[in-house]
Scaffold this motif. Structure first.
Motif, PDB file in Angstrom:
ATOM      1  N   LYS A  16      85.597  32.048 -25.344  1.00 50.74           N
ATOM      2  CA  LYS A  16      84.291  31.424 -25.190  1.00 50.74           C
ATOM      3  C   LYS A  16      83.584  31.437 -26.547  1.00 50.74           C
ATOM      4  O   LYS A  16      83.485  32.444 -27.210  1.00 50.74           O
ATOM      5  N   LYS A  17      83.109  30.273 -26.946  1.00 53.94           N
ATOM      6  CA  LYS A  17      82.468  30.113 -28.249  1.00 53.94           C
ATOM      7  C   LYS A  17      81.043  30.659 -28.213  1.00 53.94           C
ATOM      8  O   LYS A  17      80.350  30.539 -27.205  1.00 53.94           O
ATOM      9  N   ASN A  18      80.611  31.239 -29.332  1.00 50.99           N
ATOM     10  CA  ASN A  18      79.240  31.692 -29.490  1.00 50.99           C
ATOM     11  C   ASN A  18      78.441  30.498 -30.017  1.00 50.99           C
ATOM     12  O   ASN A  18      78.674  30.046 -31.137  1.00 50.99           O
ATOM     13  N   THR A  19      77.527  29.954 -29.193  1.00 50.68           N
ATOM     14  CA  THR A  19      76.851  28.715 -29.531  1.00 50.68           C
ATOM     15  C   THR A  19      75.338  28.823 -29.361  1.00 50.68           C
ATOM     16  O   THR A  19      74.831  29.742 -28.728  1.00 50.68           O
ATOM     17  N   THR A  37      73.410  21.272 -32.673  1.00 46.39           N
ATOM     18  CA  THR A  37      74.288  22.237 -32.022  1.00 46.39           C
ATOM     19  C   THR A  37      74.816  23.190 -33.087  1.00 46.39           C
ATOM     20  O   THR A  37      75.032  22.803 -34.243  1.00 46.39           O
ATOM     21  N   PHE A  38      74.994  24.426 -32.693  1.00 47.74           N
ATOM     22  CA  PHE A  38      75.451  25.476 -33.592  1.00 47.74           C
ATOM     23  C   PHE A  38      76.621  26.188 -32.935  1.00 47.74           C
ATOM     24  O   PHE A  38      76.563  26.492 -31.738  1.00 47.74           O
ATOM     25  N   GLU A  39      77.667  26.453 -33.717  1.00 49.75           N
ATOM     26  CA  GLU A  39      78.843  27.145 -33.188  1.00 49.75           C
ATOM     27  C   GLU A  39      79.372  28.104 -34.243  1.00 49.75           C
ATOM     28  O   GLU A  39      79.576  27.725 -35.394  1.00 49.75           O
ATOM     29  N   GLU A  40      79.597  29.344 -33.817  1.00 49.39           N
ATOM     30  CA  GLU A  40      80.174  30.319 -34.721  1.00 49.39           C
ATOM     31  C   GLU A  40      81.636  29.975 -34.963  1.00 49.39           C
ATOM     32  O   GLU A  40      82.378  29.690 -34.031  1.00 49.39           O
ATOM     33  N   THR A  41      82.039  29.956 -36.241  1.00 48.63           N
ATOM     34  CA  THR A  41      83.419  29.695 -36.619  1.00 48.63           C
ATOM     35  C   THR A  41      83.888  30.838 -37.513  1.00 48.63           C
ATOM     36  O   THR A  41      83.096  31.709 -37.880  1.00 48.63           O
ATOM     37  N   ILE A 124      74.690  33.990 -34.825  1.00 49.48           N
ATOM     38  CA  ILE A 124      74.088  33.552 -33.566  1.00 49.48           C
ATOM     39  C   ILE A 124      73.962  34.744 -32.627  1.00 49.48           C
ATOM     40  O   ILE A 124      74.970  35.344 -32.251  1.00 49.48           O
ATOM     41  N   GLY A 125      72.724  35.097 -32.288  1.00 51.17           N
ATOM     42  CA  GLY A 125      72.475  36.112 -31.273  1.00 51.17           C
ATOM     43  C   GLY A 125      72.745  37.545 -31.670  1.00 51.17           C
ATOM     44  O   GLY A 125      72.924  38.390 -30.804  1.00 51.17           O
ATOM     45  N   ILE A 163      65.648  26.782 -31.747  1.00 46.99           N
ATOM     46  CA  ILE A 163      67.054  27.161 -31.555  1.00 46.99           C
ATOM     47  C   ILE A 163      67.139  28.229 -30.455  1.00 46.99           C
ATOM     48  O   ILE A 163      66.508  29.281 -30.553  1.00 46.99           O
ATOM     49  N   VAL A 164      67.934  27.907 -29.422  1.00 45.87           N
ATOM     50  CA  VAL A 164      68.136  28.828 -28.298  1.00 45.87           C
ATOM     51  C   VAL A 164      69.629  29.085 -28.111  1.00 45.87           C
ATOM     52  O   VAL A 164      70.462  28.240 -28.428  1.00 45.87           O
ATOM     53  N   LYS A 165      69.944  30.252 -27.597  1.00 48.30           N
ATOM     54  CA  LYS A 165      71.336  30.653 -27.374  1.00 48.30           C
ATOM     55  C   LYS A 165      71.962  29.788 -26.278  1.00 48.30           C
ATOM     56  O   LYS A 165      71.314  29.440 -25.313  1.00 48.30           O
ATOM     57  N   GLY A 166      73.253  29.507 -26.469  1.00 48.03           N
ATOM     58  CA  GLY A 166      74.027  28.827 -25.422  1.00 48.03           C
ATOM     59  C   GLY A 166      74.085  27.345 -25.525  1.00 48.03           C
ATOM     60  O   GLY A 166      73.532  26.667 -26.313  1.00 48.03           O
TER      61      GLY A 166
END
Length: 166
Positions: A16-19, A37-41, A124-125, A163-166
């Motif tokens: 599951k991606k951290n977004t 959109t933001f995604e941890e890579t 993120i988070g 910016i909100v989590k998820g």
């Protein structure tokens, strides 16, 4: 069977991606809207910003300190996010820059534009100084000159999203 279910659930959870996301709403009388959109890579946090209804041309994009877009001109978002107290600058040139310094967005004649970056210094988070959650994405009326302090002479705030989590 139980072990297979546990293994499948573990794989599902571990992939599951951290977004995070930000819904961009217009400010300062503009018609600009969009989504970031933001995604941890493995290389950092990837941001993809898509806007529509914007004035054609070049627009600065920054993350601002406060996740608050309530003011009609988005000034409630506060200054650039700058937890390390650096001078404003150009992230792409590997110099000194605010954590919230991003880049310029090119908007076409149809009023749409897309900007994509990967920021190695964002998380993120995590609740740490590098966490983007609770910050605001701001799209400005003018380009960032990457020199003027403290904000690149970027003009009015035409779009804002928290910016909100998820």
């Amino acid at each position: 069977i139980v072990l297979a279910f546990i293994a499948a659930a573990t794989i599902s959870c571990s992939t599951k991606k951290n977004t995070a996301t930000a819904q961009i709403q217009s400010a300062s009388g503009s018609t600009l809207t969009g989504e970031a959109t933001f995604e941890e890579t493995s290389n950092g946090v990837k941001m993809v910003l898509k806007v529509q209804g914007a004035t054609p041309g070049t627009h600065a994009v920054h993350l601002h300190e406060n996740g608050d877009c309530s003011a009609p001109d988005a000034t409630s978002a506060g200054p650039h996010w700058n937890p390390m107290n650096h001078d404003h600058g150009n992230r792409a040139e590997d110099g000194t820059f605010h954590a919230g310094d991003i880049d310029n967005l090119e908007v076409g004649e149809d009023g749409t534009g897309t900007l994509e970056i990967v920021a190695e210094d964002w998380t993120i988070g995590t609740g740490t100084a590098s966490d983007i959650i609770g910050k605001a994405v701001i799209i400005h009326a003018d380009p960032d000159d990457f020199v003027s302090q403290p904000s690149g002479n970027a003009g009015a705030r035409e779009g804002c999203g928290v910016i909100v989590k998820g």
